[in-house]
Design a protein around this motif. Structure first.
Motif, PDB file in Angstrom:
ATOM      1  N   PHE A  45       0.890  -1.166  -0.030  1.00 54.76           N
ATOM      2  CA  PHE A  45       0.018  -0.031  -0.117  1.00 54.76           C
ATOM      3  C   PHE A  45       0.990   1.170   0.058  1.00 54.76           C
ATOM      4  N   LYS A  46       1.734   1.142   0.855  1.00 50.89           N
ATOM      5  CA  LYS A  46       2.780   2.442   0.879  1.00 50.89           C
ATOM      6  C   LYS A  46       3.494   2.697  -0.471  1.00 50.89           C
ATOM      7  N   GLN A  52       1.523   6.924  -6.630  1.00 49.86           N
ATOM      8  CA  GLN A  52       0.605   7.953  -7.034  1.00 49.86           C
ATOM      9  C   GLN A  52       0.825   9.360  -6.750  1.00 49.86           C
ATOM     10  N   GLU A  53       1.536   9.563  -5.610  1.00 52.94           N
ATOM     11  CA  GLU A  53       2.020  10.908  -5.485  1.00 52.94           C
ATOM     12  C   GLU A  53       2.910  11.493  -6.477  1.00 52.94           C
ATOM     13  N   ILE A  54       3.805  10.617  -7.030  1.00 52.18           N
ATOM     14  CA  ILE A  54       4.903  10.994  -8.302  1.00 52.18           C
ATOM     15  C   ILE A  54       3.802  11.135  -9.417  1.00 52.18           C
ATOM     16  N   LYS A  59       1.987  15.269 -13.323  1.00 52.00           N
ATOM     17  CA  LYS A  59       0.868  15.418 -14.175  1.00 52.00           C
ATOM     18  C   LYS A  59       0.919  16.529 -14.998  1.00 52.00           C
ATOM     19  N   GLU A  60       0.665  16.239 -16.282  1.00 52.17           N
ATOM     20  CA  GLU A  60       0.749  17.545 -17.202  1.00 52.17           C
ATOM     21  C   GLU A  60       0.106  18.811 -16.736  1.00 52.17           C
ATOM     22  N   ASP A  61       0.506  20.008 -17.080  1.00 52.92           N
ATOM     23  CA  ASP A  61      -0.090  21.227 -16.260  1.00 52.92           C
ATOM     24  C   ASP A  61      -1.177  21.717 -17.198  1.00 52.92           C
ATOM     25  N   ALA A  90      -5.005   9.996  -4.839  1.00 50.65           N
ATOM     26  CA  ALA A  90      -4.640   9.755  -3.541  1.00 50.65           C
ATOM     27  C   ALA A  90      -5.148   8.550  -2.729  1.00 50.65           C
ATOM     28  N   LEU A  91      -3.954   8.190  -2.084  1.00 48.12           N
ATOM     29  CA  LEU A  91      -4.053   6.890  -1.107  1.00 48.12           C
ATOM     30  C   LEU A  91      -3.589   7.322   0.261  1.00 48.12           C
ATOM     31  N   ASP A  92      -4.596   7.957   0.898  1.00 49.14           N
ATOM     32  CA  ASP A  92      -4.277   8.369   2.249  1.00 49.14           C
ATOM     33  C   ASP A  92      -4.357   7.570   3.647  1.00 49.14           C
ATOM     34  N   GLU A  93      -5.549   6.608   3.264  1.00 50.36           N
ATOM     35  CA  GLU A  93      -5.726   5.750   4.627  1.00 50.36           C
ATOM     36  C   GLU A  93      -5.443   4.360   4.442  1.00 50.36           C
TER      37      GLU A  93
END
Length: 304
Positions: A45-46, A52-54, A59-61, A90-93
């Motif tokens: 998961f981590k 996903q953060e990367i 992501k294209e502007d 986002a994968l926050d939890e």
């Protein structure tokens, strides 16, 4: 609005792979069982969260306006306005209970399998296609049939991993004894007692094989040795287990492939034959075995 959705696995096959599609489906569910047995993995998961953060950071502007509008509109169904851009990434939890719930749903008896293949052309166009259920879809005019997949286990409940793995281990132990030569010679009966119950029944009989003396019912550990003596009457150098399926309730079905050559007649077959072997396991040992010969008449012809 529903919270239900499909978890999809797409597999593209070569023509050779298409010819073995059922075996591949069985392997897929074997792998799913391994994932389920391993349980939720927070480290994975981590890793996914970091990826996903990367992806979000790079992501294209300036996405195309129509693509942005469509994706944002769909995201509004799932996220509050301030999270429309970040939400899909986002994968926050970390929720192990949610992962376990999803894994519990990924069973063979809880799935739909869609197969698209040129291999169905002849069958779908045959004179008896209507009788077999082939229909032309109303909108796209696609010819299709809805059917329950057969032996290869997609109707089996594979959720009881612990029990099914124990059953499978008992059968695999027996095959390892065959391969190691333990089920032959003076120590055969003692070895057979380690893998089978005292009242074990080996049913290799077939009314379609009158010339095959070994096609009969064997009883007890000594019967296993007698069955082994029958196997020694023909060579099968390419013998392999195509697949092994287990119900979790004491039943294991093995699909085997072999090209036998009978020693007494030196007769063989042009291509590999396939049999099904059903095992019943009780108390960690083989309780019974039944062979379903794939080509009994062909096999019988090798003995005379």
């Amino acid at each position: 609005m529903t919270h239900e959705q499909l978890f999809a696995v797409n597999i593209s096959l070569t023509p050779e792979g298409d010819a073995h599609r059922e075996e591949i489906l069985a392997l897929l569910f074997e792998y799913v069982e391994q994932v389920r047995a391993a349980g939720p993995q927070e480290e994975i998961f981590k890793e996914l969260a970091s990826l996903q953060e990367i992806n979000f950071a790079h992501k294209e502007d300036s996405p195309l306006p129509d693509d942005f509008a469509a994706s944002a509109a769909m995201a509004l169904h799932r996220y509050p306005p301030k999270e429309v851009l970040r939400g899909p990434f986002a994968l926050d939890e970390w929720r192990a209970d949610v992962v376990e719930e999803y894994l519990s749903k990924l069973t063979a008896d809880n799935c739909l399998v869609f197969i698209t293949s040129d291999g169905f052309k002849e069958e779908s166009a045959a004179g008896d296609a209507d009788e077999k259920g082939w229909k032309t879809e109303q909108w796209y005019k696609v010819v299709a049939v809805v059917a329950v997949l057969g032996f290869l286990g997609l109707g089996w409940n594979m959720a009881d991993h612990t029990a099914s793995q124990g059953d499978l281990a008992a059968v695999r132990k027996m095959y390892s004894y065959w391969a190691d030569g333990k089920l032959a010679g003076s120590s055969c009966v003692a070895a057979a007692k380690q893998i089978a119950l005292e009242d074990v029944v080996y049913d290799a009989s077939s009314d379609a094989m009158p010339h095959v003396g070994g096609a009969k019912v064997y009883h007890g550990p000594a019967g296993i040795c007698d069955f082994g003596a029958f196997l020694a009457t023909f060579r099968q150098p390419d013998y392999r287990l195509v697949e092994q399926l287990h119900s979790g309730t004491g039943t294991v079905v093995v699909k085997e492939s072999l090209t036998p050559t009978v020693l007494a007649t030196n007769k063989t077959v042009k291509q590999a034959m396939q049999n099904l072997v059903e095992y019943k396991v009780r108390d960690g040992k083989i309780a019974s075995m039944k062979v379903y010969w794939g080509e009994p008449h062909t096999f019988d012809s090798l003995f005379h």
